[in-house]
Design an enzyme around this catalytic site. Structure first.
Site, PDB file in Angstrom:
ATOM      1  N   ASN A   1      -3.723  -7.192  -3.374  1.00 16.63           N
ATOM      2  CA  ASN A   1      -4.490  -6.746  -4.542  1.00 16.63           C
ATOM      3  C   ASN A   1      -3.611  -6.514  -5.757  1.00 16.63           C
ATOM      4  O   ASN A   1      -4.065  -6.646  -6.898  1.00 16.63           O
ATOM      5  CB  ASN A   1      -5.275  -5.472  -4.210  1.00 16.63           C
ATOM      6  CG  ASN A   1      -4.379  -4.346  -3.737  1.00 16.63           C
ATOM      7  OD1 ASN A   1      -3.715  -4.453  -2.704  1.00 16.63           O
ATOM      8  ND2 ASN A   1      -4.340  -3.246  -4.479  1.00 16.63           N
TER       9      ASN A   1
ATOM     10  N   HIS B   1      -7.935   3.063   2.266  1.00 23.28           N
ATOM     11  CA  HIS B   1      -8.539   1.737   2.436  1.00 23.28           C
ATOM     12  C   HIS B   1      -9.339   1.609   3.737  1.00 23.28           C
ATOM     13  O   HIS B   1      -9.532   0.502   4.255  1.00 23.28           O
ATOM     14  CB  HIS B   1      -7.466   0.639   2.386  1.00 23.28           C
ATOM     15  CG  HIS B   1      -6.567   0.738   1.190  1.00 23.28           C
ATOM     16  ND1 HIS B   1      -7.046   0.652  -0.090  1.00 23.28           N
ATOM     17  CD2 HIS B   1      -5.217   0.922   1.087  1.00 23.28           C
ATOM     18  CE1 HIS B   1      -6.036   0.774  -0.938  1.00 23.28           C
ATOM     19  NE2 HIS B   1      -4.920   0.954  -0.263  1.00 23.28           N
TER      20      HIS B   1
ATOM     21  N   VAL C   1      -2.269  -0.866   3.769  1.00 22.67           N
ATOM     22  CA  VAL C   1      -2.121   0.546   4.138  1.00 22.67           C
ATOM     23  C   VAL C   1      -0.626   0.817   4.314  1.00 22.67           C
ATOM     24  O   VAL C   1       0.035   0.163   5.125  1.00 22.67           O
ATOM     25  CB  VAL C   1      -2.882   0.872   5.433  1.00 22.67           C
ATOM     26  CG1 VAL C   1      -2.631   2.318   5.848  1.00 22.67           C
ATOM     27  CG2 VAL C   1      -4.367   0.609   5.247  1.00 22.67           C
TER      28      VAL C   1
END
Length: 565
Positions: free
Chosen positions: A303, A395, A423
């Site tokens: 991301n 998340h 994570v």
């Protein structure tokens, strides 16, 4: 034998086709493999568990508060990130794999990047893309040419600075021999502006008994002092390949004026667009060159690579700076592709591009999985950035839509291992499918613990008060809410478990990296190393064992059926 397994398998794989069932290879090979490794364990005096011993009772290693530390980025004054070349001499040199052992990509950058309010892109045509290479350091007998490009990161808003890169070169070398050391120089011999001589070793030939010694796996790396420890430890393990499962530089934790932020959103609420400071990419490329100019690196997007800019463009730095075997593996995108490493077939998937069954990625994945010959590449390993199976609050169940869309397909083709990041902690699962312990499901391993600026995840979703509101878990990039309360099992009627989930075998909040060593067509050793330990001390270790005679897959049965007909 195993009637329930085969009946459920046929309902999953047949798709209306009439299949004739044929068992895979007999149990003999697996028994021999077990015997070999048991003898090795006895001889060494060390009992390393295997997935055959599982499923394991969930274990949480207590968090050491001393590890929180300061995740501080390397400054631009650090000599490891400064530009040391002159003119159009190559820098940020890296090697990446093509789809098979006989080809690799060499990438580098020439010329200086620019950042400011009025930037003028360099002309890629002014510098050639040439690699000279061979089996001997002198002379380098072969020459290959490639292509070059420049990308820009543009913000048409007052006060935001624009960026344009140096000239990025990608050259594909072909006709290489397996498991062979090659020497190379890259650059433009006509200027002259050539690099010094580097070397790399090609991957083994695809064969069930042919594997590289070590594959390093790391995620969410960034460029902090923690990162430098991770890379130092990783280099000490002498990997043959590096797998980076997303979130590369964290350049988007900076404003365009170079001011840093401690979190993804805390410094951006008042700006018209989420800014990014692209020179951090150049710093990262220079720091990593010592490793990736010799050891191939394969990257999949995270991301933090989205980096939106003018014209709704995204992922410009990611898609421009790395070479991907997309075309070679039948993909039309840098976000998903596949490649072989000896007897392993790797599938790299994109979580930030459409993945539903009507999407190009899903259709490509179906074709790619169907083309895998497990008699040649027995191991099937998948990787993407955000995990499906994580018990951390951060998340938690964030990409449930992706799992719903793709899990059945990956399971039906017998994916053995899945690597994820996102994570910022370590977690290894028991074999699992659809949240249920399943001896034929993959082992999911989260290694988002490379050492980035955002620090590590320490809260678990199953701890009191930590379960997130389901309305906070939409798939913000694809759309939709797929994460709902569990309907069966120990967590029925709940959004979170009230204890560490049974699919979670081991979790620990520490920075580190992992090493995968595939030993033969059924046994692979996975080792996770923590940064706070010495180079040789192990944080987690397990043999991951394939059972092809117990867990048949679609492709194997189809191959046997076509052969019989």
């Amino acid at each position: 034998m195993f009637p329930n397994l085969f009946l459920s398998f046929f309902s999953l794989c047949s798709n209306g086709d009439s299949l004739i069932m044929a068992f895979p290879k007999p149990f003999v090979l697996s028994l021999v493999s077990v015997a070999i490794f048991l003898l090795h364990a006895v001889a060494s005096g060390i009992k390393i568990p295997s997935t055959l011993d599982g499923p394991f009772e969930p274990v949480t290693v207590p968090f050491d508060a001393n590890l929180r530390g300061n995740a501080v980025d390397l400054p631009e004054s650090d000599p490891r990130v400064q530009r040391r070349v002159k003119g159009f001499e190559p820098e940020q040199i890296s090697v990446s794999l093509s789809s098979h052992y006989d080809s690799v990509w060499i990438s580098w950058i020439t010329g200086e990047s620019q950042i400011g309010y009025n930037v003028k892109p360099l002309d890629p045509k002014t510098v050639l893309s040439v690699v000279r290479y061979g089996n001997l350091r002198y002379p380098l007998m072969h020459e290959a040419t490639g292509y070059s490009l420049v990308y820009s990161q543009l913000y048409p808003f007052e006060g935001l600075q624009n960026y344009t890169s140096g000239i990025i070169h990608h050259v594909r070398l072909t006709g290489l021999k397996p498991s062979t050391l090659y020497y190379y120089r890259c650059g433009d011999p006509s200027l002259p502006a050539m690099s010094k001589i580097y070397s790399f070793r090609t991957m083994p030939v695809s064969h069930p008994s042919s594997y590289p010694d070590k594959i390093a796996v790391v995620g969410d790396l960034g460029l902090t002092y923690n990162t430098t420890t991770t890379i130092s430890h990783l280099i000490s393990n002498k990997p043959d390949l590096v797998l980076l499962v997303g979130d590369v530089t964290y350049a988007n934790l900076y404003l365009t004026n170079g001011t840093g932020s401690d979190c993804y959103s805390c410094s951006f609420p008042q700006t018209p667009i989420h800014e990014t400071y692209q020179p951090r990419w150049d710093y990262w490329g220079r720091f990593m060159q010592n490793l990736v100019s010799k050891v191939p690196i394969m990257v999949v997007e995270g991301n933090h690579e989205i980096e939106a800019q003018a014209g709704s463009q995204t992922f410009s730095a990611y898609s421009s700076r790395f070479a991907f075997p997309s075309e070679e593996s039948g993909s039309s995108s840098t976000f998903y592709y596949s490649f072989n490493v000896g007897g392993i077939h790797f599938v790299m998937l994109g979580a930030y591009i459409a993945y539903n069954r009507s999407a190009d990625q899903y259709k490509w994945l179906e074709r790619d999985l169907a083309s895998v010959d497990r008699s040649i590449t027995p191991w099937l390993v998948a990787a993407w950035h955000p995990p499906w199976y994580s018990s951390y609050q951060a998340h938690y169940r964030e990409v449930e839509c992706m799992r719903v869309a793709m899990e059945e397909l990956l399971y039906s083709y017998g994916v053995d291992i899945v690597f994820n990041g996102h994570v910022h902690a370590y977690e290894r699962s028991n074999r699992v499918y659809n949240y249920t312990l399943d001896p034929c499901g993959p082992v999911y391993i989260t290694v988002g613990d490379g050492g980035n600026r955002e620090k590590m995840a320490i809260k678990h979703a199953d701890d009191p008060g930590n379960c997130p509101d389901p309305l906070t878990t939409p798939d913000q990039y694809i759309g939709g809410f797929c994460a709902t309360n569990f309907t069966s099992g120990p967590a029925a009627g709940k959004f979170c478990w009230d204890r560490q989930p049974e699919y979670s075998a081991l979790r620990e909040s520490s920075f580190g990296h992992g090493i995968l060593e595939v030993k033969n067509e059924t046994w692979a050793l996975w080792t996770w190393y923590r940064n706070q330990d010495s180079y040789s001390e192990v944080g987690d270790q397990i043999y991951i064992v394939r059972q092809p005679s117990v867990c048949p897959v679609c492709q194997q049965i189809r191959t046997n059926w076509f052969a019989a007909s």
